[in-house]
Design an enzyme around this catalytic site. Structure first.
Site, PDB file in Angstrom:
ATOM      1  N   ALA A  94      -7.742  -9.479  14.261  1.00 25.31           N
ATOM      2  CA  ALA A  94      -7.415  -8.596  15.384  1.00 25.31           C
ATOM      3  C   ALA A  94      -5.931  -8.594  15.733  1.00 25.31           C
ATOM      4  O   ALA A  94      -5.539  -8.001  16.737  1.00 25.31           O
ATOM      5  CB  ALA A  94      -8.237  -9.003  16.620  1.00 25.31           C
ATOM      6  N   GLU A 112      -6.498   4.859  13.281  1.00 22.32           N
ATOM      7  CA  GLU A 112      -7.502   3.970  13.878  1.00 22.32           C
ATOM      8  C   GLU A 112      -8.318   4.597  14.991  1.00 22.32           C
ATOM      9  O   GLU A 112      -9.337   4.030  15.414  1.00 22.32           O
ATOM     10  CB  GLU A 112      -6.840   2.674  14.381  1.00 22.32           C
ATOM     11  CG  GLU A 112      -5.927   2.830  15.584  1.00 22.32           C
ATOM     12  CD  GLU A 112      -4.477   3.106  15.215  1.00 22.32           C
ATOM     13  OE1 GLU A 112      -3.612   2.961  16.095  1.00 22.32           O
ATOM     14  OE2 GLU A 112      -4.212   3.480  14.047  1.00 22.32           O
ATOM     15  N   ARG A 129       0.024 -15.640  17.030  1.00 24.78           N
ATOM     16  CA  ARG A 129       1.175 -14.733  17.051  1.00 24.78           C
ATOM     17  C   ARG A 129       1.322 -14.152  15.648  1.00 24.78           C
ATOM     18  O   ARG A 129       0.901 -14.786  14.665  1.00 24.78           O
ATOM     19  CB  ARG A 129       2.445 -15.470  17.469  1.00 24.78           C
ATOM     20  CG  ARG A 129       2.880 -16.596  16.558  1.00 24.78           C
ATOM     21  CD  ARG A 129       4.191 -17.227  17.028  1.00 24.78           C
ATOM     22  NE  ARG A 129       4.663 -18.256  16.104  1.00 24.78           N
ATOM     23  CZ  ARG A 129       4.371 -19.545  16.194  1.00 24.78           C
ATOM     24  NH1 ARG A 129       3.589 -19.975  17.190  1.00 24.78           N
ATOM     25  NH2 ARG A 129       4.856 -20.402  15.315  1.00 24.78           N
ATOM     26  N   ASP A 166      -3.429  -6.975  14.652  1.00 26.02           N
ATOM     27  CA  ASP A 166      -2.846  -5.635  14.793  1.00 26.02           C
ATOM     28  C   ASP A 166      -2.900  -5.156  16.233  1.00 26.02           C
ATOM     29  O   ASP A 166      -2.064  -4.354  16.666  1.00 26.02           O
ATOM     30  CB  ASP A 166      -3.582  -4.625  13.900  1.00 26.02           C
ATOM     31  CG  ASP A 166      -2.902  -4.454  12.548  1.00 26.02           C
ATOM     32  OD1 ASP A 166      -1.666  -4.512  12.511  1.00 26.02           O
ATOM     33  OD2 ASP A 166      -3.602  -4.277  11.548  1.00 26.02           O
ATOM     34  N   TYR A 221      -1.501   4.484  10.612  1.00 22.68           N
ATOM     35  CA  TYR A 221      -1.961   3.487  11.579  1.00 22.68           C
ATOM     36  C   TYR A 221      -0.829   3.264  12.570  1.00 22.68           C
ATOM     37  O   TYR A 221       0.279   2.892  12.175  1.00 22.68           O
ATOM     38  CB  TYR A 221      -2.307   2.163  10.893  1.00 22.68           C
ATOM     39  CG  TYR A 221      -3.550   2.195  10.037  1.00 22.68           C
ATOM     40  CD1 TYR A 221      -4.808   2.390  10.605  1.00 22.68           C
ATOM     41  CD2 TYR A 221      -3.469   2.026   8.660  1.00 22.68           C
ATOM     42  CE1 TYR A 221      -5.955   2.433   9.823  1.00 22.68           C
ATOM     43  CE2 TYR A 221      -4.606   2.063   7.865  1.00 22.68           C
ATOM     44  CZ  TYR A 221      -5.851   2.256   8.454  1.00 22.68           C
ATOM     45  OH  TYR A 221      -6.977   2.293   7.679  1.00 22.68           O
ATOM     46  N   SER A 247     -10.788  -2.435   7.548  1.00 27.55           N
ATOM     47  CA  SER A 247     -11.547  -3.485   8.230  1.00 27.55           C
ATOM     48  C   SER A 247     -12.426  -4.235   7.238  1.00 27.55           C
ATOM     49  O   SER A 247     -12.552  -5.469   7.292  1.00 27.55           O
ATOM     50  CB  SER A 247     -12.418  -2.880   9.339  1.00 27.55           C
ATOM     51  OG  SER A 247     -11.630  -2.304  10.349  1.00 27.55           O
ATOM     52  N   ARG A 277       0.822  -1.202   0.000  1.00 31.58           N
ATOM     53  CA  ARG A 277       0.000   0.000   0.000  1.00 31.58           C
ATOM     54  C   ARG A 277       0.864   1.264   0.000  1.00 31.58           C
ATOM     55  O   ARG A 277       2.040   1.226   0.319  1.00 31.58           O
ATOM     56  CB  ARG A 277      -0.924   0.012   1.227  1.00 31.58           C
ATOM     57  CG  ARG A 277      -1.985  -1.047   1.207  1.00 31.58           C
ATOM     58  CD  ARG A 277      -2.730  -1.147   2.535  1.00 31.58           C
ATOM     59  NE  ARG A 277      -1.882  -1.714   3.590  1.00 31.58           N
ATOM     60  CZ  ARG A 277      -2.277  -1.905   4.841  1.00 31.58           C
ATOM     61  NH1 ARG A 277      -3.509  -1.560   5.204  1.00 31.58           N
ATOM     62  NH2 ARG A 277      -1.457  -2.439   5.736  1.00 31.58           N
ATOM     63  N   HIS A 321      -1.393   1.709  16.089  1.00 31.50           N
ATOM     64  CA  HIS A 321      -1.646   0.481  16.872  1.00 31.50           C
ATOM     65  C   HIS A 321      -0.663   0.373  18.036  1.00 31.50           C
ATOM     66  O   HIS A 321      -0.008  -0.654  18.237  1.00 31.50           O
ATOM     67  CB  HIS A 321      -1.566  -0.756  15.971  1.00 31.50           C
ATOM     68  CG  HIS A 321      -2.608  -0.784  14.893  1.00 31.50           C
ATOM     69  ND1 HIS A 321      -3.963  -0.872  15.175  1.00 31.50           N
ATOM     70  CD2 HIS A 321      -2.504  -0.746  13.545  1.00 31.50           C
ATOM     71  CE1 HIS A 321      -4.641  -0.892  14.037  1.00 31.50           C
ATOM     72  NE2 HIS A 321      -3.790  -0.801  13.039  1.00 31.50           N
ATOM     73  N   VAL A 348     -12.511  -9.295  16.674  1.00 30.65           N
ATOM     74  CA  VAL A 348     -12.832  -8.530  17.879  1.00 30.65           C
ATOM     75  C   VAL A 348     -12.027  -7.235  17.874  1.00 30.65           C
ATOM     76  O   VAL A 348     -10.819  -7.248  17.639  1.00 30.65           O
ATOM     77  CB  VAL A 348     -12.500  -9.345  19.146  1.00 30.65           C
ATOM     78  CG1 VAL A 348     -12.741  -8.516  20.398  1.00 30.65           C
ATOM     79  CG2 VAL A 348     -13.324 -10.621  19.185  1.00 30.65           C
ATOM     80  N   LEU A 349     -12.682  -6.125  18.124  1.00 29.77           N
ATOM     81  CA  LEU A 349     -11.990  -4.830  18.139  1.00 29.77           C
ATOM     82  C   LEU A 349     -12.460  -3.981  19.301  1.00 29.77           C
ATOM     83  O   LEU A 349     -13.657  -3.774  19.503  1.00 29.77           O
ATOM     84  CB  LEU A 349     -12.241  -4.059  16.837  1.00 29.77           C
ATOM     85  CG  LEU A 349     -11.730  -2.608  16.831  1.00 29.77           C
ATOM     86  CD1 LEU A 349     -10.205  -2.585  16.813  1.00 29.77           C
ATOM     87  CD2 LEU A 349     -12.289  -1.816  15.658  1.00 29.77           C
ATOM     88  N   LYS A 387       1.577   2.051   7.453  1.00 33.17           N
ATOM     89  CA  LYS A 387       1.886   1.282   8.653  1.00 33.17           C
ATOM     90  C   LYS A 387       2.732   2.082   9.624  1.00 33.17           C
ATOM     91  O   LYS A 387       3.395   3.051   9.256  1.00 33.17           O
ATOM     92  CB  LYS A 387       2.619  -0.011   8.287  1.00 33.17           C
ATOM     93  CG  LYS A 387       1.751  -1.023   7.545  1.00 33.17           C
ATOM     94  CD  LYS A 387       0.515  -1.435   8.347  1.00 33.17           C
ATOM     95  CE  LYS A 387       0.866  -2.248   9.583  1.00 33.17           C
ATOM     96  NZ  LYS A 387      -0.341  -2.602  10.372  1.00 33.17           N
ATOM     97  N   ASP A 430     -21.344 -11.957  18.943  1.00 33.00           N
ATOM     98  CA  ASP A 430     -20.980 -10.607  19.366  1.00 33.00           C
ATOM     99  C   ASP A 430     -21.665 -10.311  20.692  1.00 33.00           C
ATOM    100  O   ASP A 430     -22.656 -10.964  21.060  1.00 33.00           O
ATOM    101  CB  ASP A 430     -21.400  -9.567  18.317  1.00 33.00           C
ATOM    102  CG  ASP A 430     -20.651  -8.249  18.468  1.00 33.00           C
ATOM    103  OD1 ASP A 430     -19.638  -8.063  17.765  1.00 33.00           O
ATOM    104  OD2 ASP A 430     -21.064  -7.429  19.302  1.00 33.00           O
TER     105      ASP A 430
END
Length: 363
Positions: A268, A118, A279, A270, A94, A134, A15, A96, A239-240, A75, A198
């Site tokens: 998830a 984010e 991992r 990230d 981003y 996402s 990207r 993170h 899951v976020l 990134k 959820d």
């Protein structure tokens, strides 16, 4: 204002943070763009297109970092880029940081104004810069999972859509946000049996209404997760918790209960991942097996479709980049509360609550 666009250095990253279209917008507003040579080539954008849009092409990343007021990336900066970061610089990307304590310390050490894609918020409380990636990750997760289920790759040999007279594959999606909803869409479109879990009943109700009984919706709790994951051919972790470390919702014990050759794709990752046995992996070596279950956890999954991802990302970031060029960074932050929510580091401190809590830093 000088906007610097270095070439991404993360393994397999295709990207780019600025398209020629966004470059043209920035230069038309009076900004200057410094672009590292070939920064957009993996996404299908050549230097000549950027030159035509008003960019200055420079031969190295160091020249970009040294001269730019604002670094625009995709990134988070990697260790090999730490020495390039300038004192007091602004970085818009981003970040993170909840899963990156070393980077957080480096940004604080250099008093970087770190604005994280984010955590930038829309007027409705949504996360507009997280949304396109996402969506792409959610769709890709099914495509990747279906491929990894093939017998020749060590998978269980299940065709997600099945054929007449056979059971279709079972896809379990944990998390019904943007990535989870798009994973559901792709899985259902392929004809798989789909179960989505959820904590938010409103999200489950919306999916139930949309698919009219073609998928199963369940509350996310340990009992339901244990039962459904044990029967899953493909498990999607979606899951976020914005900016925070992802909670572990699938234990190692539950992973052990999965059939040999089943596949886990943890979107998830990230934010640390939501599966205990997960991992980070890379595009060069995207999977590993644990308890005879295939694990896929590439943090920059959308780089698999670099052009689509670059276009999706930049159409979301453009209004914010344009605002910073027009008004200056500080005035833009003062006037746009949603953009201000993106600030994770400032003046040597972590200033975003969820990040400081996840890292145990004093905010």
């Amino acid at each position: 204002m000088i906007i610097g666009v270095p070439k991404e250095v993360k393994i397999g990253e295709t990207r780019v943070s600025m398209t020629p279209s966004l470059c043209r917008r920035v230069t038309s507003l009076g900004g200057k763009v410094l672009l590292e040579k070939s920064a957009g080539i993996s996404a299908g954008f050549v230097d000549a297109q950027y030159k035509a849009a008003g960019a200055t092409i420079v031969p190295s990343a160091s020249k970009v970092w040294k001269s730019a007021d604002v670094i625009l990336k995709v990134k988070e900066p990697l260790k090999e880029e730490y020495s390039l970061i300038q004192q007091g610089q602004t970085i818009f990307t981003y970040l993170h940081l909840a899963a990156g304590p070393e980077l957080a310390k480096e940004l604080c050490r250099k008093s970087v104004l770190g604005i994280a894609y984010e955590t930038v918020e829309g007027s409705d409380g949504s996360f507009p810069l997280l949304k396109p990636m996402s969506q792409i990750a959610g769709r890709l997760s099914i495509q990747i999972g279906a491929y990894r289920l093939q017998s020749q790759l060590g998978g269980s040999g299940v065709l997600l859509g099945g054929i007449p007279g056979t059971m279709p594959g079972h896809v379990v999606v944990i998390g019904a946000g943007n990535s989870g909803a798009h994973a559901v869409q792709m899985a259902a479109g392929m004809g798989a049996r789909v179960t989505v879990l959820d904590l938010d009943t409103r999200k489950l109700e919306a999916l139930d209404t949309e698919y009219r009984g073609r998928i199963v919706t369940l509350m996310s709790n340990p009992a339901n997760i244990e039962h459904e994951v044990a029967d899953a051919d493909l498990l999607i972790g979606a899951v976020l918790i914005p900016a925070a470390k992802a909670p572990i919702v699938v234990s190692e014990k539950v992973v052990k209960s999965m059939r040999p050759g089943s596949v886990i794709v943890d979107i998830a990752i990230d934010q640390g991942g939501c599966v205990e046995t997960i991992r980070p992996t890379s595009h060069e070596k995207p999977t590993y097996k644990e308890h005879d279950v295939i694990h896929y956890a590439v943090p920059n999954m959308p780089a698999l479709v670099g052009r689509t991802s670059a276009l999706g990302l930049t159409q979301a970031t453009e209004p914010f980049v344009a605002m910073m060029v027009q008004k200056g960074v500080e005035r833009a932050l003062n006037e746009h509360k949603g953009l201000a929510k993106g600030v994770n580091t400032r003046n040597g401190r972590i200033v975003y609550g969820a990040v400081s809590q996840a890292l145990g830093f004093e905010s």
